[in-house]
Design a protein around this motif. Structure first.
Motif, short mmCIF file in Angstrom:
data_model
loop_
_atom_site.label_atom_id
_atom_site.label_comp_id
_atom_site.label_asym_id
_atom_site.label_seq_id
_atom_site.Cartn_x
_atom_site.Cartn_y
_atom_site.Cartn_z
N THR A 195 55.45 -72.52 -8.88
CA THR A 195 54.64 -72.29 -10.08
C THR A 195 54.31 -70.81 -10.21
O THR A 195 54.41 -70.23 -11.29
CB THR A 195 53.35 -73.13 -10.03
OG1 THR A 195 53.71 -74.52 -9.98
CG2 THR A 195 52.47 -72.87 -11.23
N LEU A 213 52.85 -82.42 -7.93
CA LEU A 213 52.59 -81.71 -9.18
C LEU A 213 51.52 -82.41 -10.02
O LEU A 213 50.72 -81.74 -10.68
CB LEU A 213 53.88 -81.57 -9.98
CG LEU A 213 54.91 -80.61 -9.38
CD1 LEU A 213 56.23 -80.69 -10.15
CD2 LEU A 213 54.39 -79.19 -9.34
N CYS A 255 48.42 -71.82 -15.29
CA CYS A 255 48.96 -72.62 -14.19
C CYS A 255 49.21 -74.06 -14.64
O CYS A 255 50.21 -74.67 -14.27
CB CYS A 255 48.01 -72.62 -13.00
SG CYS A 255 47.78 -71.03 -12.25
N ALA A 274 52.46 -74.12 -16.67
CA ALA A 274 53.65 -73.98 -15.80
C ALA A 274 53.87 -75.25 -14.98
O ALA A 274 55.02 -75.67 -14.78
CB ALA A 274 53.49 -72.76 -14.90
N THR A 275 52.80 -75.87 -14.53
CA THR A 275 52.92 -77.11 -13.75
C THR A 275 53.44 -78.25 -14.63
O THR A 275 54.33 -79.01 -14.22
CB THR A 275 51.57 -77.48 -13.12
OG1 THR A 275 51.14 -76.38 -12.29
CG2 THR A 275 51.66 -78.74 -12.29
N ARG A 299 57.09 -77.89 -15.08
CA ARG A 299 57.82 -78.36 -13.90
C ARG A 299 57.89 -79.88 -13.83
O ARG A 299 58.82 -80.44 -13.26
CB ARG A 299 57.16 -77.82 -12.63
CG ARG A 299 57.32 -76.32 -12.48
CD ARG A 299 56.75 -75.82 -11.20
NE ARG A 299 57.38 -76.45 -10.05
CZ ARG A 299 56.80 -76.60 -8.88
NH1 ARG A 299 55.56 -76.18 -8.68
NH2 ARG A 299 57.45 -77.18 -7.88
#
Length: 187
Positions: A58, A120, A140, A143-144, A147
């Motif tokens: 991340t 995650l 964050c 971005a998580t 993912r």
């Protein structure tokens, strides 16, 4: 009790768990995460510990996506041991059993917390997935979610930031939205 006594007690618990001490910080890299436990010393309050972890993948996404010079807020945690024990701030001061007690609490609470923060889904929860409020971990969270394959949700999580965020982090928000492939009208 001196901070050295606390340091030795924490060494006994954290080194077998793979941590290496650097001053008053214990660090380990495991499962793609950088974990940290720090010993905080106050001449007034005494001694306490804090726990942090960050997902290095991340963080790499944020470093790639954000403008040069940005510092991604990628750490999870910043939580004192007392929050795990009873929800209160907990400091040890002049307690002969303090070092062993603190080390036992670190082993009982911090190490399981670090393991729980690997998935995650748990990181997204920590970063505020279920909240409508913007916070310091919003980048964050996006971005998580990316993912996790939740790209539309990642884009929505960056939509409509409050004014103070636009003022302070507008370039970072815009850069991450571009990197994620968010459409201009994403709401």
């Amino acid at each position: 009790m001196s901070s050295r006594s606390y340091t030795r007690a924490l060494d006994r618990v954290l080194q077998p768990a793979g941590f290496e001490r650097q001053g008053k910080d214990w660090l380990r890299t495991r499962d793609g995460h950088l974990d940290m436990v720090d010993l905080q010393v106050s001449s007034y309050a005494g001694v306490t510990t804090n726990v942090y972890t960050k997902d290095l993948t991340t963080e790499a996404i944020l470093i790639e996506a954000l403008p040069a010079g940005s510092s991604p807020p990628a750490f999870v945690g910043g939580v004192r041991i007392g929050q795990f024990i009873d929800g209160n701030d907990r400091w040890w001061r002049r307690d002969p059993n303090g070092p062993d007690e603190m080390a036992a609490e670190v082993e009982a609470y911090f190490l399981p917390f670090l393991d729980r923060m690997r998935p995650l889904e748990e990181q997204a929860r920590w970063f505020g997935r279920a909240s409508d409020k913007w916070g310091p971990t919003q980048l964050c969270l996006a971005a998580t979610l990316y993912r996790m394959g939740e790209i539309e949700e990642a884009c929505r999580s960056l939509a409509k930031p409050p004014r103070y965020w636009i003022r302070d982090r507008a370039q970072e928000i815009a850069a991450l939205r571009r990197w994620l492939g968010c459409e201009d009208g994403c709401a």
